[in-house]
Design a protein around this motif. Structure first.
Motif, short mmCIF file in Angstrom:
data_model
loop_
_atom_site.label_atom_id
_atom_site.label_comp_id
_atom_site.label_asym_id
_atom_site.label_seq_id
_atom_site.Cartn_x
_atom_site.Cartn_y
_atom_site.Cartn_z
N VAL A 178 11.54 -11.43 -36.83
CA VAL A 178 12.98 -11.70 -36.74
C VAL A 178 13.68 -10.67 -35.87
CG1 VAL A 178 15.15 -11.72 -38.05
CG2 VAL A 178 13.17 -12.94 -38.93
N LEU A 179 13.40 -9.39 -36.10
CA LEU A 179 14.05 -8.33 -35.32
C LEU A 179 13.69 -8.41 -33.84
CD1 LEU A 179 13.61 -5.29 -37.76
CD2 LEU A 179 15.68 -6.66 -37.36
N GLY A 180 12.42 -8.63 -33.55
CA GLY A 180 11.99 -8.75 -32.16
C GLY A 180 12.56 -9.99 -31.50
N GLY A 181 12.59 -11.10 -32.25
CA GLY A 181 13.13 -12.34 -31.70
C GLY A 181 14.62 -12.23 -31.40
N ILE A 182 15.37 -11.63 -32.33
CA ILE A 182 16.82 -11.48 -32.12
C ILE A 182 17.11 -10.58 -30.92
CG2 ILE A 182 18.92 -10.48 -33.10
CD1 ILE A 182 18.05 -11.57 -35.82
N LEU A 183 16.38 -9.46 -30.80
CA LEU A 183 16.58 -8.57 -29.66
C LEU A 183 16.24 -9.28 -28.35
CD1 LEU A 183 17.27 -5.84 -28.45
CD2 LEU A 183 14.90 -5.11 -28.89
N GLY A 184 15.13 -10.01 -28.34
CA GLY A 184 14.73 -10.75 -27.14
C GLY A 184 15.76 -11.80 -26.77
N GLN A 185 16.26 -12.55 -27.76
CA GLN A 185 17.29 -13.57 -27.51
C GLN A 185 18.57 -12.93 -26.99
OE1 GLN A 185 16.51 -16.57 -27.51
NE2 GLN A 185 15.24 -17.19 -29.23
N ALA A 186 18.95 -11.77 -27.57
CA ALA A 186 20.17 -11.08 -27.14
C ALA A 186 20.05 -10.63 -25.68
CB ALA A 186 20.44 -9.88 -28.04
N LEU A 187 18.90 -10.08 -25.30
CA LEU A 187 18.69 -9.62 -23.93
C LEU A 187 18.76 -10.78 -22.94
CD1 LEU A 187 15.75 -7.07 -24.47
CD2 LEU A 187 18.14 -6.52 -23.93
N CYS A 188 18.06 -11.87 -23.25
CA CYS A 188 18.01 -13.03 -22.34
C CYS A 188 19.37 -13.72 -22.23
CB CYS A 188 16.96 -14.03 -22.81
SG CYS A 188 15.27 -13.45 -22.64
N THR A 189 20.03 -13.91 -23.37
CA THR A 189 21.32 -14.60 -23.35
C THR A 189 22.39 -13.78 -22.65
OG1 THR A 189 20.73 -15.63 -25.46
CG2 THR A 189 23.01 -15.79 -24.79
N THR A 190 22.40 -12.47 -22.90
CA THR A 190 23.37 -11.59 -22.22
C THR A 190 23.13 -11.60 -20.72
OG1 THR A 190 23.49 -10.17 -24.18
CG2 THR A 190 24.29 -9.24 -22.10
N ALA A 191 21.86 -11.55 -20.32
CA ALA A 191 21.53 -11.59 -18.88
C ALA A 191 21.98 -12.91 -18.27
CB ALA A 191 20.02 -11.41 -18.69
N ALA A 192 21.79 -14.02 -18.99
CA ALA A 192 22.18 -15.33 -18.48
C ALA A 192 23.70 -15.42 -18.33
CB ALA A 192 21.69 -16.43 -19.42
N VAL A 193 24.44 -14.93 -19.34
CA VAL A 193 25.90 -15.03 -19.33
C VAL A 193 26.51 -14.11 -18.26
CG1 VAL A 193 27.98 -14.50 -20.66
CG2 VAL A 193 26.13 -15.81 -21.70
N LEU A 194 25.99 -12.88 -18.16
CA LEU A 194 26.55 -11.92 -17.20
C LEU A 194 26.04 -12.15 -15.78
CD1 LEU A 194 26.39 -8.60 -19.27
CD2 LEU A 194 28.31 -10.18 -19.00
N GLY A 195 24.76 -12.47 -15.66
CA GLY A 195 24.17 -12.66 -14.32
C GLY A 195 24.43 -14.02 -13.73
N GLY A 196 24.61 -15.01 -14.63
CA GLY A 196 24.90 -16.35 -14.16
C GLY A 196 23.76 -16.97 -13.37
N LYS A 197 24.12 -17.95 -12.55
CA LYS A 197 23.12 -18.70 -11.81
C LYS A 197 22.37 -17.84 -10.80
CE LYS A 197 24.43 -22.80 -10.37
NZ LYS A 197 24.96 -23.87 -9.48
N GLY A 198 23.05 -16.77 -10.30
CA GLY A 198 22.40 -15.90 -9.33
C GLY A 198 21.12 -15.30 -9.88
N LEU A 199 21.19 -14.82 -11.13
CA LEU A 199 20.01 -14.25 -11.75
C LEU A 199 18.95 -15.33 -11.98
CD1 LEU A 199 18.59 -11.88 -13.20
CD2 LEU A 199 19.74 -12.58 -15.30
N ALA A 200 19.40 -16.49 -12.44
CA ALA A 200 18.47 -17.57 -12.74
C ALA A 200 17.70 -18.03 -11.50
CB ALA A 200 19.22 -18.75 -13.35
N THR A 201 18.39 -18.09 -10.37
CA THR A 201 17.72 -18.56 -9.16
C THR A 201 16.92 -17.47 -8.46
OG1 THR A 201 19.78 -18.14 -7.93
CG2 THR A 201 19.40 -20.39 -8.71
#
Length: 229
Positions: A178-201
């Motif tokens: 649970v702890l590892g999953g939540i941290l991983g989800q937080a890192l990925c989601t924050t990167a997606a929201v802040l980085g936007g499509k530029g990071l994704a592409t």
């Protein structure tokens, strides 16, 4: 509950979550929603859904050995990891780089047209005005928060990362998972929201899929070689 078992579950869950979620449909959905709506609401909605999903998956995985014998859950987990590894490697060599992104954009565009086709600038202006008039608790349960939450929650339901979390929690320490999953989800989601499509592409989906597939296969081999406690 040993510290070593928690650390092992945490490490495996963190690595699996990061490599599963980068370039995933919900990753792109968070990135696109953040370009159209206030980032704070999108981040809280997406992350809230992923945390709930991670906890639910870990609870199911933790309960599984009490419903099915430990030996069988261990074998099922091994097959899940090996199967997801092959699936990810197949995706890496047969899927187009931007297919997932294009699919999510099309779905969200269709949703916007169905709801009146408001532009993102009007949406943001309207959200800012409404935000000033509403109490803090009401803001977090705005239509945008609920939209981000529901898209992410149902997008993850039945996804291979959810099933892998269930399998991992059945074979490893659930708290660490649970702890590892939540941290991983937080890192990925924050990167997606802040980085936007530029990071994704800018991230090669093929490399991520290869790394994720290899990791799943390593977990599967390790699970196959380990003994059932």
């Amino acid at each position: 509950m040993s510290t070593l078992s928690v650390a092992q579950g945490f490490t495996k869950s963190l690595a699996m979550t990061v490599l599963s979620e980068i370039g995933d449909k919900t990753f792109f959905a968070a990135a696109i929603l953040a370009m159209r709506h206030p980032r704070r609401l999108v981040l809280s909605g997406c992350l809230g859904a992923l945390i709930v999903m991670t906890i639910l998956s870990a609870v199911v995985g933790w309960a599984a050995p009490n419903l099915v014998s430990r030996k069988w859950t261990h074998h099922i987990t091994t097959l899940l990891f090996l199967g997801f590894g092959v699936w990810s490697l197949w995706d890496a060599f047969h899927d187009g780089e931007s297919e997932e992104l294009a699919e999510v954009e099309a779905e969200l565009d269709a949703d916007i047209k169905a709801n009146g086709g408001a532009t993102k600038e009007k949406n943001k202006d309207s959200d800012e005005l409404k935000k000033q008039r509403r109490p803090l608790l009401t803001q977090f349960f705005s239509p945008i928060f609920l939209k981000a939450f529901s898209i992410t929650f149902f997008g993850e339901w039945g996804d291979k990362s959810q099933l892998a979390t269930i399998g991992l929690a059945a074979d490893e320490n659930p708290l660490g998972v649970v702890l590892g999953g939540i941290l991983g989800q937080a890192l990925c989601t924050t990167a997606a929201v802040l980085g936007g499509k530029g990071l994704a592409t800018s991230i090669s989906e093929r490399i991520v899929a290869l790394a994720g597939g290899s990791l799943f296969i390593v977990f599967g081999i390790q699970s196959f070689l380990s003994t059932v406690e």
